[in-house]
Design a protein around this motif. Structure first.
Motif, PDB file in Angstrom:
ATOM      1  N   LEU A 111      18.719 -16.779  -8.347  1.00  0.00           N
ATOM      2  CA  LEU A 111      18.130 -16.013  -7.251  1.00  0.00           C
ATOM      3  C   LEU A 111      18.092 -14.537  -7.633  1.00  0.00           C
ATOM      4  O   LEU A 111      19.137 -13.922  -7.881  1.00  0.00           O
ATOM      5  CB  LEU A 111      18.949 -16.168  -5.967  1.00  0.00           C
ATOM      6  CG  LEU A 111      18.980 -17.531  -5.301  1.00  0.00           C
ATOM      7  CD1 LEU A 111      20.142 -18.361  -5.851  1.00  0.00           C
ATOM      8  CD2 LEU A 111      19.142 -17.387  -3.791  1.00  0.00           C
ATOM      9  N   ASN A 112      16.904 -13.983  -7.689  1.00  0.00           N
ATOM     10  CA  ASN A 112      16.764 -12.553  -7.907  1.00  0.00           C
ATOM     11  C   ASN A 112      17.160 -11.794  -6.640  1.00  0.00           C
ATOM     12  O   ASN A 112      17.254 -12.388  -5.553  1.00  0.00           O
ATOM     13  CB  ASN A 112      15.324 -12.213  -8.304  1.00  0.00           C
ATOM     14  CG  ASN A 112      15.046 -12.537  -9.762  1.00  0.00           C
ATOM     15  OD1 ASN A 112      15.906 -12.343 -10.625  1.00  0.00           O
ATOM     16  ND2 ASN A 112      13.860 -13.047 -10.046  1.00  0.00           N
ATOM     17  N   PRO A 113      17.414 -10.487  -6.729  1.00  0.00           N
ATOM     18  CA  PRO A 113      17.774  -9.718  -5.529  1.00  0.00           C
ATOM     19  C   PRO A 113      16.708  -9.808  -4.444  1.00  0.00           C
ATOM     20  O   PRO A 113      15.538 -10.122  -4.731  1.00  0.00           O
ATOM     21  CB  PRO A 113      17.908  -8.286  -6.064  1.00  0.00           C
ATOM     22  CG  PRO A 113      18.232  -8.455  -7.508  1.00  0.00           C
ATOM     23  CD  PRO A 113      17.470  -9.667  -7.949  1.00  0.00           C
ATOM     24  N   PRO A 114      17.077  -9.552  -3.192  1.00  0.00           N
ATOM     25  CA  PRO A 114      16.118  -9.655  -2.075  1.00  0.00           C
ATOM     26  C   PRO A 114      14.955  -8.686  -2.230  1.00  0.00           C
ATOM     27  O   PRO A 114      15.060  -7.662  -2.920  1.00  0.00           O
ATOM     28  CB  PRO A 114      16.971  -9.298  -0.842  1.00  0.00           C
ATOM     29  CG  PRO A 114      18.381  -9.467  -1.277  1.00  0.00           C
ATOM     30  CD  PRO A 114      18.425  -9.166  -2.735  1.00  0.00           C
ATOM     31  N   PRO A 115      13.828  -8.972  -1.572  1.00  0.00           N
ATOM     32  CA  PRO A 115      12.660  -8.080  -1.663  1.00  0.00           C
ATOM     33  C   PRO A 115      12.932  -6.730  -1.013  1.00  0.00           C
ATOM     34  O   PRO A 115      13.710  -6.637  -0.060  1.00  0.00           O
ATOM     35  CB  PRO A 115      11.572  -8.850  -0.899  1.00  0.00           C
ATOM     36  CG  PRO A 115      12.317  -9.781   0.008  1.00  0.00           C
ATOM     37  CD  PRO A 115      13.578 -10.144  -0.716  1.00  0.00           C
ATOM     38  N   LEU A 116      12.299  -5.702  -1.536  1.00  0.00           N
ATOM     39  CA  LEU A 116      12.396  -4.384  -0.922  1.00  0.00           C
ATOM     40  C   LEU A 116      11.540  -4.361   0.340  1.00  0.00           C
ATOM     41  O   LEU A 116      10.441  -4.941   0.370  1.00  0.00           O
ATOM     42  CB  LEU A 116      11.928  -3.305  -1.901  1.00  0.00           C
ATOM     43  CG  LEU A 116      12.787  -3.139  -3.161  1.00  0.00           C
ATOM     44  CD1 LEU A 116      12.125  -2.139  -4.107  1.00  0.00           C
ATOM     45  CD2 LEU A 116      14.194  -2.693  -2.804  1.00  0.00           C
ATOM     46  N   PRO A 117      11.997  -3.699   1.399  1.00  0.00           N
ATOM     47  CA  PRO A 117      11.231  -3.663   2.654  1.00  0.00           C
ATOM     48  C   PRO A 117       9.872  -2.987   2.466  1.00  0.00           C
ATOM     49  O   PRO A 117       9.703  -2.133   1.591  1.00  0.00           O
ATOM     50  CB  PRO A 117      12.128  -2.836   3.590  1.00  0.00           C
ATOM     51  CG  PRO A 117      13.480  -2.851   2.962  1.00  0.00           C
ATOM     52  CD  PRO A 117      13.265  -2.970   1.499  1.00  0.00           C
ATOM     53  N   LEU A 118       8.926  -3.381   3.299  1.00  0.00           N
ATOM     54  CA  LEU A 118       7.612  -2.750   3.266  1.00  0.00           C
ATOM     55  C   LEU A 118       7.669  -1.387   3.939  1.00  0.00           C
ATOM     56  O   LEU A 118       8.361  -1.202   4.944  1.00  0.00           O
ATOM     57  CB  LEU A 118       6.576  -3.615   3.982  1.00  0.00           C
ATOM     58  CG  LEU A 118       6.291  -5.009   3.411  1.00  0.00           C
ATOM     59  CD1 LEU A 118       5.137  -5.649   4.175  1.00  0.00           C
ATOM     60  CD2 LEU A 118       5.993  -4.959   1.921  1.00  0.00           C
ATOM     61  N   ALA A 119       6.930  -0.436   3.382  1.00  0.00           N
ATOM     62  CA  ALA A 119       6.780   0.871   4.018  1.00  0.00           C
ATOM     63  C   ALA A 119       5.861   0.728   5.225  1.00  0.00           C
ATOM     64  O   ALA A 119       5.167  -0.283   5.388  1.00  0.00           O
ATOM     65  CB  ALA A 119       6.213   1.878   3.023  1.00  0.00           C
ATOM     66  N   MET A 120       5.825   1.749   6.073  1.00  0.00           N
ATOM     67  CA  MET A 120       5.045   1.660   7.307  1.00  0.00           C
ATOM     68  C   MET A 120       3.562   1.428   7.040  1.00  0.00           C
ATOM     69  O   MET A 120       2.917   0.615   7.713  1.00  0.00           O
ATOM     70  CB  MET A 120       5.246   2.924   8.150  1.00  0.00           C
ATOM     71  CG  MET A 120       4.521   2.877   9.485  1.00  0.00           C
ATOM     72  SD  MET A 120       4.880   4.289  10.533  1.00  0.00           S
ATOM     73  CE  MET A 120       6.552   3.911  11.035  1.00  0.00           C
ATOM     74  N   ASP A 121       3.002   2.105   6.032  1.00  0.00           N
ATOM     75  CA  ASP A 121       1.574   1.917   5.769  1.00  0.00           C
ATOM     76  C   ASP A 121       1.294   0.513   5.242  1.00  0.00           C
ATOM     77  O   ASP A 121       0.217  -0.049   5.491  1.00  0.00           O
ATOM     78  CB  ASP A 121       1.058   2.983   4.801  1.00  0.00           C
ATOM     79  CG  ASP A 121       1.754   2.931   3.448  1.00  0.00           C
ATOM     80  OD1 ASP A 121       2.905   2.471   3.393  1.00  0.00           O
ATOM     81  OD2 ASP A 121       1.147   3.362   2.451  1.00  0.00           O
ATOM     82  N   GLU A 122       2.258  -0.076   4.532  1.00  0.00           N
ATOM     83  CA  GLU A 122       2.086  -1.449   4.072  1.00  0.00           C
ATOM     84  C   GLU A 122       2.158  -2.425   5.244  1.00  0.00           C
ATOM     85  O   GLU A 122       1.388  -3.397   5.310  1.00  0.00           O
ATOM     86  CB  GLU A 122       3.156  -1.787   3.041  1.00  0.00           C
ATOM     87  CG  GLU A 122       3.019  -0.996   1.743  1.00  0.00           C
ATOM     88  CD  GLU A 122       4.165  -1.248   0.787  1.00  0.00           C
ATOM     89  OE1 GLU A 122       3.909  -1.558  -0.384  1.00  0.00           O
ATOM     90  OE2 GLU A 122       5.323  -1.126   1.219  1.00  0.00           O
ATOM     91  N   MET A 123       3.083  -2.190   6.162  1.00  0.00           N
ATOM     92  CA  MET A 123       3.143  -3.021   7.366  1.00  0.00           C
ATOM     93  C   MET A 123       1.832  -2.935   8.136  1.00  0.00           C
ATOM     94  O   MET A 123       1.306  -3.950   8.617  1.00  0.00           O
ATOM     95  CB  MET A 123       4.309  -2.577   8.249  1.00  0.00           C
ATOM     96  CG  MET A 123       5.673  -3.039   7.769  1.00  0.00           C
ATOM     97  SD  MET A 123       5.983  -4.785   8.118  1.00  0.00           S
ATOM     98  CE  MET A 123       6.221  -4.735   9.900  1.00  0.00           C
ATOM     99  N   ASP A 124       1.298  -1.734   8.249  1.00  0.00           N
ATOM    100  CA  ASP A 124       0.009  -1.572   8.934  1.00  0.00           C
ATOM    101  C   ASP A 124      -1.072  -2.379   8.236  1.00  0.00           C
ATOM    102  O   ASP A 124      -1.885  -3.057   8.882  1.00  0.00           O
ATOM    103  CB  ASP A 124      -0.392  -0.092   8.961  1.00  0.00           C
ATOM    104  CG  ASP A 124       0.458   0.735   9.905  1.00  0.00           C
ATOM    105  OD1 ASP A 124       1.260   0.146  10.660  1.00  0.00           O
ATOM    106  OD2 ASP A 124       0.319   1.973   9.902  1.00  0.00           O
TER     107      ASP A 124
END
Length: 759
Positions: A342-355
């Motif tokens: 298992l690789n490390p967890p994904p990095l969270p999306l930035a606000m513009d990516e969530m948009d």
């Protein structure tokens, strides 16, 4: 691990790309209409296809479409043969397989392991449209359909079963879903980054077996495999020691204490002289980080945790300690002669990516092939807006943290307001009311750690338990601003908040509570104290009941100021690990004292990978150091005890009185059986084929009552059978229930409710 790039920064221009269609194709005819001879990616899901961002396959499909790929959907296929997996032909790149928005076992079975009579994610709520352990079955059928096509599994069922896990429905520890499904790769968590990167690399000709450096991915590897010679391995016991700790050696001893050791072993080691290198702080930190990033934590093997509850609990604890994307390391667990990596967890999306994810060209409706069929899950969310994802609450019974992570990922105000306008303009049946504007937790929108460096190094399992962290920002002003702008949109009459509310956070912002109560409650507000007793709450990682009392005082005061009659509806869990009969009795007495008569209640259901599930299976507490002698967590496992715990939550139901009487007598609390206001359950119950005469019933419900004073009147031959009559307390002593004056709404589909995790 590969460095993240913005999801929408560089979208390649693919000549094969057709204009975005109203829906992704589900048939060859739809593909032909788009001019496609094949699909690049075929997504297989256990849910009906609804083109809306609340449904995983639509979100994933539209995301890949925006990257230039041709995506087809196979929804709820007949899994008894591989034919249904060939309907769209052979995909150019891979099959993407998911059980849907819920774990298939949670979707199909109740907490009592009884099969549900309906499925909220299926047209007309029809049951049995997906198999048990859907991911495994679908992946095997996809492999059978086209053996040379890569199979990638993901979404919540795969995510929560990525390592060896306790399975409630078979009552045993099962292997990771990877070896069982024979999939090439597993994407866990919200894996948009990994998905986009993986798809582009496969399209560029890379072999999936060579792609090993993507965050948020898991795969099978040969035993002992490492990405490179510069990688190191830490046994999990170096993260958290599971057993006896050896005593420290005497620092002044010149030789080993073991006098039986040979002279060579006992001799003082030869001094090794090394040159001193003076390094800057930046160099030291960089070296430490490089070493950290190239270290894998080896968890106890599947074979070990499947038979050793202590090691299972230890594994669960280490797994959760390695869950922060800022400091988590890769993990590996042996399964027979191979390893699950298992690789490390994904990095969270930035606000513009969530948009970008939520602003894509969704049809916002079920696929036309379903005609006029009603899909309960769609009806529940069609007028709602998801404003964020993730939860830092860390409730042990909840799976949100294990899947979406603790870091809150929020959309921008303009993106959310645009979606409300889309609902107003494009969604059929909209009458002006937004049914919800929230997420896993309604009031965590844009809340975050005050210091990014602290957030990246933190290893707390919860930002709000046992107390709210001093580094957590609790300012609700951005959410208040969003509420005000949302209800000011022309054509919007009402914006309701139906998502779970973290009330211990809310009381930090009285202005937010006032805004919520004054404008966004439709008469009833559901919140989830879950329990009243400290012992149980500590196993849940939930705040004490005092936080509920504080919130209730604010709620009542602001409702009065607004001139509205509004009520809190508390939710509770029965039979949670660490809950005793006395705890459930105290909760029932609290409910009676506060005049709550609950309708729908929940019995604890152990879901894969949750920490409360670890307590249920191992009887150990993974919130603390786990050893053979560490705290024992007593848990209600037998069906009868679980039923009695649930019965305490509905003490007013005549159907529960027999088991409650038996339980109370067993506990030595027969003093709570009687027909007075001080009693929990009455000392009589009308039989199914008769009842008490009217005068006798009146005398019983208004008398002091004893265990043997009253006997049911004999049935008259000419009278028809009377329905059982519930115990009614004297009006002079007990206020009528506040819920008795409120018309109950139609019950939501049980599977959909089970999928929603309350805060």
């Amino acid at each position: 691990m590969s460095s993240p790039t913005n999801l929408f920064a560089t979208v390649p221009k693919r000549s094969s790309r057709a204009p975005a269609a109203p829906f992704l194709p589900m048939s060859r005819a739809e593909m032909a209409a788009l001019g496609w001879d094949s699909c690049d990616v075929i997504l297989v899901t256990g849910d009906a296809y609804i083109d809306h961002p609340s449904f995983g396959m639509a979100l994933v499909g539209r995301l890949l479409e925006a990257q230039g790929f041709r995506v087809g959907i196979i929804a709820q296929p007949d899994w008894l043969s591989a034919d249904a997996f060939r309907v769209l032909g052979k995909p150019n790149l891979y099959f993407g397989v998911t059980a849907g928005n819920m774990d298939s076992m949670v979707n199909r079975y109740t907490a009592d392991r009884k099969i549900r009579s309906d499925d909220a994610y299926t047209p007309n709520g029809e049951p049995n449209k997906r198999p048990d352990r859907t991911v495994t079955v679908y992946a095997q059928r996809a492999r059978e359909a086209f053996p040379d096509v890569p199979v990638i599994i993901g979404s919540i069922e795969a995510s929560l079963r990525r390592i060896a896990h306790y399975d409630y429905w078979s009552d045993k520890v099962r292997r990771s879903v990877l070896p069982d499904s024979k999939a090439d790769m597993l994407l866990f968590g919200n894996a948009e980054r990994a998905l986009v990167d993986l798809t582009h690399r496969l399209a560029a000709g890379e072999n999936i077996k060579d792609i090993r450096n993507l965050r948020g991915t898991a795969f099978m590897a040969p035993a002992g495999w490492l990405p490179g010679d510069d990688w190191g391995v830490h046994n999990s016991t170096r993260v958290d020691v599971p057993g006896k700790v050896d005593a420290h050696h005497d620092p002044y001893a010149m030789a080993q204490e073991d006098k039986s050791a040979c002279a060579t072993d006992n001799a003082q080691p030869k001094e090794v002289i090394k040159p001193i290198r003076i390094m800057s702080r930046e160099e030291r930190l960089a070296m430490a980080k490089e070493k950290h990033d190239k270290t894998v934590v080896r968890l106890p093997s599947y074979e070990t945790v499947s038979i050793d509850p202590v090691m299972y609990a230890h594994t669960s604890r280490v797994f959760h300690l390695e869950s922060n994307p800022g400091n988590a390391r890769a993990m590996v667990q042996a399964h027979g002669e191979r390893d699950v990596w298992l690789n490390p967890p994904p990095l969270p999306l930035a606000m513009d990516e969530m948009d970008g994810v939520y602003d894509m060209n969704y049809a916002r409706a079920p696929h036309p092939s379903y005609g006029k069929a009603k899909i309960p899950a769609w009806d529940m969310i069609r007028f709602s807006v998801n404003i964020m994802r993730g939860c830092f609450g860390g409730c042990t019974f909840c799976s949100i943290t294990e899947h979406e992570g603790r870091i809150i990922q929020s959309r921008s105000e303009p993106s959310i307001l645009r979606e409300i306008e889309h609902i107003r303009d494009k969604t059929k049946g909209f009458t002006g009311t937004i049914s919800d504007m929230g997420g896993p937790t309604a009031n965590m929108y844009r809340l975050a750690c005050k210091d990014k460096s602290i957030e990246e190094s933190c290893r707390r399992l919860s930002c709000v338990y046992p107390t709210i962290c001093v580094n957590l920002g609790t300012d609700h002003s951005k959410l208040i601003s969003l509420y005000r702008k949302a209800r000011a949109i022309p054509g919007i009459k009402k914006v309701l908040i139906s998502s779970g509310l973290r009330y211990d956070l809310a009381v930090r912002s009285p202005e937010y509570v006032k805004e919520l109560v004054t404008h966004h409650v439709g008469g009833l507000l559901k919140i989830a104290p879950e329990h009243t007793e400290e012992g149980t709450l500590s196993k849940m990682m939930k705040p004490g009941i005092g936080a509920y009392d504080e919130f209730k005082e604010m709620f009542d005061r602001f409702s009065l100021e607004a001139g509205k009659k509004q009520y809190l509806i508390p939710y509770f869990i029965a039979a949670h690990p660490g809950t005793t009969d006395e705890d459930m009795l105290n909760l029932a007495l609290w409910l009676k004292k506060n005049n709550f008569k609950l309708d729908q209640v929940q019995t604890f259901m152990p879901t894969p990978m949750a920490m409360a599930t670890t307590m249920y299976h191992s009887r150990k507490n993974p919130l603390k150091k786990v050893t053979a002698d560490s705290e024992i967590v007593e848990t209600a496992k037998s069906g009868k005890v679980r039923r009695s715990h649930k019965a305490f939550l509905r003490y007013q139901d005549p159907a529960n009185w027999p088991i409650l009487r038996e339980t109370l007598v067993k506990m030595g609390r027969g003093d709570l059986i009687g027909n007075g206001d001080k009693h929990l359950v009455p000392s009589w119950q009308a039989s199914e084929d008769g009842g008490l005469a009217a005068g006798e019933r009146k005398r019983q419900t208004s008398g002091a009552g004893t265990l043997d004073k009253f006997v049911a009147a004999p049935k008259r031959k000419t009278e028809r059978a009377l329905a059982p009559s519930p115990f009614i307390a004297p009006e002079s002593k007990v206020r009528p229930s506040i819920l008795a004056t409120i018309k109950s709404k139609p019950k939501a589909a049980p599977a959909a409710k089970a999928g929603a995790r309350r805060k």
